[in-house]
Design an enzyme around this catalytic site. Structure first.
Site, PDB file in Angstrom:
ATOM      1  N   SER A  21       0.828  -1.209   0.000  1.00 13.16           N
ATOM      2  CA  SER A  21       0.000   0.000   0.000  1.00 13.16           C
ATOM      3  C   SER A  21       0.866   1.264   0.000  1.00 13.16           C
ATOM      4  O   SER A  21       1.888   1.337   0.690  1.00 13.16           O
ATOM      5  CB  SER A  21      -0.891  -0.008   1.243  1.00 13.16           C
ATOM      6  OG  SER A  21      -1.619   1.201   1.301  1.00 13.16           O
ATOM      7  N   ASN A  67      10.075   7.726   4.880  1.00 15.11           N
ATOM      8  CA  ASN A  67       8.965   8.550   4.411  1.00 15.11           C
ATOM      9  C   ASN A  67       8.093   8.963   5.584  1.00 15.11           C
ATOM     10  O   ASN A  67       7.958   8.237   6.575  1.00 15.11           O
ATOM     11  CB  ASN A  67       8.145   7.818   3.334  1.00 15.11           C
ATOM     12  CG  ASN A  67       7.010   6.991   3.910  1.00 15.11           C
ATOM     13  OD1 ASN A  67       5.950   7.524   4.227  1.00 15.11           O
ATOM     14  ND2 ASN A  67       7.245   5.684   4.057  1.00 15.11           N
ATOM     15  N   CYS A 127      -1.573   2.698  11.964  1.00 15.22           N
ATOM     16  CA  CYS A 127      -1.772   4.155  12.040  1.00 15.22           C
ATOM     17  C   CYS A 127      -2.173   4.561  13.467  1.00 15.22           C
ATOM     18  O   CYS A 127      -2.596   3.725  14.271  1.00 15.22           O
ATOM     19  CB  CYS A 127      -2.831   4.573  11.027  1.00 15.22           C
ATOM     20  SG  CYS A 127      -4.465   3.960  11.427  1.00 15.22           S
ATOM     21  N   THR A 263       8.991  -0.302  -1.875  1.00 15.78           N
ATOM     22  CA  THR A 263      10.053   0.606  -2.293  1.00 15.78           C
ATOM     23  C   THR A 263      10.690   0.225  -3.635  1.00 15.78           C
ATOM     24  O   THR A 263      11.061   1.095  -4.423  1.00 15.78           O
ATOM     25  CB  THR A 263      11.126   0.669  -1.175  1.00 15.78           C
ATOM     26  OG1 THR A 263      10.472   1.119   0.021  1.00 15.78           O
ATOM     27  CG2 THR A 263      12.253   1.611  -1.501  1.00 15.78           C
TER      28      THR A 263
END
Ligand SMILES: Cc1cc2nc3c(=O)[nH]c(=O)nc-3n(C[C@H](O)[C@H](O)[C@H](O)COP(=O)(O)O)c2cc1C
Length: 316
Positions: A21, A67, A127, A263
């Protein structure tokens, strides 16, 4: 001919390779035939529109990248209306990744995503949970089990739980997700990291800290897949630093039933095709008829008992 098909619960995939994702979009169709993928996993969608984190959002590191994208999203309505139909012509099941701020919001989002065209939902429970001071759901067994149980109660498609590697004991989180009713686990999201520019003395990411991905994390995540696969009965999907078919084999041997590639696709947009071809070549070279035979086929000295492995995981 090698049989590359695998099953993730009731879902049959033509091969075990799919995007991670956030590292894939429909535009990748310019670089490859998307129907060759085992499944298609989309960027995490959030219930409402979000703009994401301050820039810079990515930086390169040794053997990987950091990131802190922060899940910019057009929201659920846009996703169901505009993104799901785009994949109608793709002959690979669509897996919708979703993130939310609370267990209830997760459940409502998964209900809204249980629509024709969505074959499974990947709940990105890595998250932040706003009801737990922003600690990721998958950092706590209680929050993991509760969120997954709520999600299961409200969804009509299989639920994959995507775990965070930023925990001390991933096996206990895996067991909690299974107890909540997860149909599969995705192991794992990015490892929390940080990089500093010595010249400016500033963090290289606008958000200061971010998620490390790429080959640098592969040995850590392979270890976690190994631990999770021994802890649960549901399928485990490995994700972290896969660049080649042989990297994917490593995950399958550790116990994964399928793999995700993230990646690598930023370096070569057709990297997933290379992983599929590499897997087939490996199987041909080793006389393996079905790729599914590789899952958990790691050869460990029979003398190494579970107790030894427990000690190994503590001492390194
Ligand atoms: C730029 C970027 C964006 C990402 N966005 C998401 C996301 O939206 N949802 C999610 O669950 N994981 C996200 N991830 C994590 C990846 O799906 C994957 O778990 C991680 O990068 C490890 O795999 P890799 O080493 O093959 O990249 C993102 C990773 C990167 C590098």
């Amino acid at each position: 001919m090698v049989d590359l098909t695998v099953s993730i619960g009731a879902l049959k995939l033509k091969n075990p390779v799919m995007p991670a994702s956030g590292c894939f979009a429909h535009e990748y169709a310019d670089a490859m035939d998307l129907s060759r993928l085992g499944a298609v996993v989309t960027k995490s969608v959030t219930p409402k529109r979000r703009i994401g984190n301050p820039v810079p959002r990515v930086c390169e590191t040794d053997s990987g990248m950091l990131n802190s994208i922060g899940i910019p999203s057009s929201g659920l309505l846009y996703y169901v209306d505009k993104i799901v139909p785009r994949y109608k012509a793709v002959a690979a099941p669509l897996v919708a990744s979703v993130s939310a701020d609370t267990a209830d919001e997760f459940a409502a989002a998964c209900e809204a995503l249980s629509v024709p065209g969505v074959a499974a939902i990947e709940a990105n429970i890595s998250c932040p949970n706003l009801e737990a001071d922003g600690r990721a759901f998958a950092m706590s067994t209680h929050d993991t089990e509760r969120a997954i149980a709520e999600i299961k109660r409200h969804s009509r498609v299989p639920i994959w739980a995507k775990l965070t590697p930023n925990v001390t004991d991933i096996a206990e989180i895996a067991r909690a997700a299974e107890a909540g009713g997860a149909d599969a686990l995705v192991v794992a999201n990015t490892l929390l990291g940080m990089a500093i520019d010595p010249e400016t003395r500033k963090p290289k990411l606008g958000n200061v800290m971010g998620g490390l991905s790429g080959p640098a994390i592969r040995p850590v995540i392979v270890r976690m897949v190994f631990q999770c696969a021994r802890a649960v009965k549901i399928p485990v999907i490995g994700c972290g630093g896969i660049m080649t078919g042989e990297d994917a084999v490593e995950y399958l041997l550790a116990g994964a039933a399928a793999v995700q590639v993230g990646t690598a696709s930023f370096l070569d947009p057709a990297a997933m095709i290379g992983v599929i071809d590499g897997l087939r070549e490996y199987c041909e070279r080793h006389g393996i008829e079905r790729v599914a035979e590789l899952t958990g086929a790691l050869r460990i000295d029979a003398g190494l008992s579970d107790r030894w492995l427990r000690l190994a995981q503590q001492s390194g």
